[in-house]
Scaffold this motif. Structure first.
Motif, short mmCIF file in Angstrom:
data_model
loop_
_atom_site.label_atom_id
_atom_site.label_comp_id
_atom_site.label_asym_id
_atom_site.label_seq_id
_atom_site.Cartn_x
_atom_site.Cartn_y
_atom_site.Cartn_z
N MET A 1 5.79 -8.84 -8.75
CA MET A 1 5.87 -7.37 -8.93
C MET A 1 5.15 -6.65 -8.80
O MET A 1 5.10 -5.41 -8.18
N GLU A 2 3.67 -7.03 -8.86
CA GLU A 2 2.85 -5.77 -8.93
C GLU A 2 2.15 -5.35 -7.46
O GLU A 2 2.27 -4.68 -6.94
N ARG A 3 2.93 -6.52 -6.30
CA ARG A 3 2.42 -6.28 -5.15
C ARG A 3 3.44 -5.06 -4.31
O ARG A 3 3.39 -4.20 -3.97
N LEU A 4 5.00 -5.83 -4.85
CA LEU A 4 6.16 -5.00 -4.66
C LEU A 4 5.95 -3.14 -5.06
O LEU A 4 6.32 -2.86 -4.22
N ARG A 5 5.81 -3.64 -6.41
CA ARG A 5 5.36 -1.86 -7.22
C ARG A 5 4.69 -1.22 -5.94
O ARG A 5 5.16 -0.28 -5.60
N GLY A 6 3.85 -1.57 -5.84
CA GLY A 6 2.32 -1.05 -4.62
C GLY A 6 3.16 -0.83 -3.09
O GLY A 6 3.13 0.73 -3.07
N LEU A 7 3.99 -1.29 -3.26
CA LEU A 7 4.64 -0.74 -1.56
C LEU A 7 5.63 -0.24 -1.22
O LEU A 7 6.13 0.81 -0.91
N PHE A 8 6.61 -0.84 -2.42
CA PHE A 8 7.95 0.64 -2.72
C PHE A 8 7.03 1.48 -2.86
O PHE A 8 7.79 2.92 -2.92
N ALA A 9 5.75 1.97 -4.20
CA ALA A 9 5.30 3.19 -4.36
C ALA A 9 5.05 3.41 -2.59
O ALA A 9 5.37 5.26 -2.54
N ALA A 10 4.16 3.37 -2.12
CA ALA A 10 3.76 4.02 -0.96
C ALA A 10 5.04 4.62 0.22
O ALA A 10 4.67 5.12 0.28
N PHE A 11 6.19 4.02 0.02
CA PHE A 11 7.48 3.86 0.74
C PHE A 11 7.83 5.57 -0.37
O PHE A 11 8.53 5.84 0.95
N ARG A 12 8.24 5.35 -1.13
CA ARG A 12 9.00 6.82 -1.77
C ARG A 12 7.98 7.68 -1.88
O ARG A 12 8.38 9.25 -1.05
N GLN A 13 6.27 7.41 -2.29
CA GLN A 13 5.60 8.66 -1.99
C GLN A 13 5.12 9.20 -0.29
O GLN A 13 4.42 11.05 -0.59
N LYS A 14 5.35 8.73 0.46
CA LYS A 14 4.78 8.45 1.46
C LYS A 14 3.42 9.08 2.66
O LYS A 14 3.67 9.09 3.49
N GLU A 15 2.88 9.42 1.61
CA GLU A 15 1.67 10.60 1.87
C GLU A 15 1.18 9.76 2.60
O GLU A 15 0.36 9.82 3.84
N ASP A 16 0.79 8.52 2.04
CA ASP A 16 -0.52 7.57 3.47
C ASP A 16 0.19 7.21 4.53
O ASP A 16 -0.76 6.58 5.02
N LEU A 17 1.31 6.49 4.02
CA LEU A 17 2.25 6.36 5.69
C LEU A 17 2.44 7.47 6.81
O LEU A 17 2.13 7.49 7.30
N VAL A 18 2.58 8.43 6.28
CA VAL A 18 2.87 9.46 6.99
C VAL A 18 1.28 9.54 7.99
O VAL A 18 0.67 9.73 9.37
N HIS A 19 0.11 9.46 6.79
CA HIS A 19 -1.68 9.94 7.65
C HIS A 19 -1.68 8.86 8.50
O HIS A 19 -1.99 9.07 9.69
N LEU A 20 -0.85 7.06 8.11
CA LEU A 20 -1.16 6.13 9.12
C LEU A 20 -0.65 6.65 10.24
O LEU A 20 -1.29 6.10 11.28
N LEU A 21 1.06 6.71 10.30
CA LEU A 21 1.65 6.79 11.69
C LEU A 21 0.94 8.21 11.80
O LEU A 21 0.83 8.80 13.19
N ASP A 22 0.00 9.54 11.62
CA ASP A 22 -0.20 10.25 12.47
C ASP A 22 -1.39 10.01 13.16
O ASP A 22 -1.92 9.83 14.70
#
Length: 356
Positions: free
Chosen positions: A258-279
């Motif tokens: 649950m802890e790991r899934l919360r972190g992953l899904f939070a990253a998906f929702r917040q988007k900023e980190d993934l956007v920076h990584l894709l950039d």
């Protein structure tokens, strides 16, 4: 983010045993013992010799023993060495290639093409597929056309940046006659062609709010329709990427807490980190791979991201990829991501060449 680092010097035997260990761990998800490694390696080596080699690989930081298990599993460095030098890429099955061509080929709307690419990546890999939407700093308005449909619906054909064509359907609050739609389109094309799309809508809305009484009927109709026709595009521009199949990640034991899934899904929702990584992925050509902590984001420490860029007219405009556990089948995912990027580029280029 992956950084250049000195690669451990391994003899041929050690390389082979590391390759077999990583492949078995990817397949089973369980630490690999010396007995299983001896059986799978196909080498005439004693268990003692295998244990010595595994000890050397562990000293080099390429494998590790989780908890008190006698088996070993690859570290991020072990995966990196495996991916960079030992991986044997598997050719894609023709059924998969045909599926992508069949589902992406007939599509005409660019956003639908992007969403389909993301869904196909998720469906075929059983992991999460994502595609960043093109990030265009300036969208230049070229031409607009309104075609009346039934039940007060209007088909909007919008041409921007020379050749990009967007089709969408809007439903204004009142009915516009064909003559009113033609006059509104003529007004927008005559007054605003060559100007920035965002600035056009802002200008029209300001005029609509402040000088409604002084506006002629033609301009008033144009402003009312443009509010719907151009506003829907702005809403889409705020969405940085399309993500599909994120719940597939729950099927992998190493990601299912649950802890790991919360972190992953939070990253998906917040988007900023993934956007920076894709950039960051936009800056390189070909397939780019981040393994575990190489991404620099804690939520992705147990994940790998395999990406490739796509573009129009040989200009890179976005990135697509797959997010999964570090023990993903790289030999299958890498060519799939590469193929999807090429097919997405081809579909978008074909769309750009087709104005209707």
């Amino acid at each position: 983010m992956s950084r250049p680092q000195k690669r451990p010097e391994l003899n041929e035997r050690a390389q082979h045993l590391l390759k077999v260990l990583v492949e078995r761990y990817i397949y089973e998800g369980q630490p690999v013992g010396s007995r299983a490694l001896s059986r799978d390696a196909g080498l005439n080596l004693s268990p003692a010799t295998i244990r010595n080699v595994m000890a050397d690989l562990e000293d080099l930081g390429l494998i590790t023993a989780p908890h008190t298990s006698a088996g070993r599993m690859p570290t991020v460095s072990g995966y990196r060495l495996f991916v960079d030098t030992l991986l044997t890429i598997k050719p894609l099955q023709q059924e998969v290639v045909q599926q992508f061509r069949r589902e992406m080929g007939p599509l005409h709307d660019p956003e639908e093409i992007v969403e389909t690419a993301s869904r196909l990546l998720a469906d075929v890999t059983h992991m999460a597929g994502l595609v960043s939407l093109p990030r265009v700093e300036t969208v230049t308005f070229r031409m607009i056309e309104f075609l009346p449909l039934s039940e007060q619906r209007i088909l909007v054909i919008l041409v921007t940046n020379e050749r990009e064509v967007q089709n969408r359907i809007i439903s204004p609050a009142r009915r516009f006659s064909p003559a009113e739609l033609t006059a509104a389109a003529n007004y927008l094309n005559a007054v605003y062609a060559g100007k920035d799309l965002n600035a056009i809508r802002t200008s029209l809305l300001q005029e609509l709010q402040s000088t409604r009484e002084q506006m002629n009927q033609e301009a008033l109709h144009a402003a009312e329709i443009a509010d719907l026709a151009l506003g829907s595009r702005e809403a889409r521009k705020r969405k940085p990427f399309v993500l599909a199949g994120e719940t597939n990640l729950m099927d992998f034991d190493e990601l299912a807490s649950m802890e790991r899934l919360r972190g992953l899904f939070a990253a998906f929702r917040q988007k900023e980190d993934l956007v920076h990584l894709l950039d960051r992925c936009l800056e390189s050509t070909g397939v780019k791979i981040y393994i575990g902590e190489e991404s620099g984001y804690r939520a992705l420490d147990q994940c790998s991201l395999v990406t490739a860029s796509y573009g129009i007219d040989e200009q890179t405009i976005g990135v697509l990829g797959v997010i999964g556990p570090t023990r993903m089948e790289y030999e299958r995912v890498i060519p799939l991501v590469d193929l999807t990027a090429k097919m997405l580029s081809a579909a978008l280029n074909q769309k750009a060449l087709t104005p209707s």
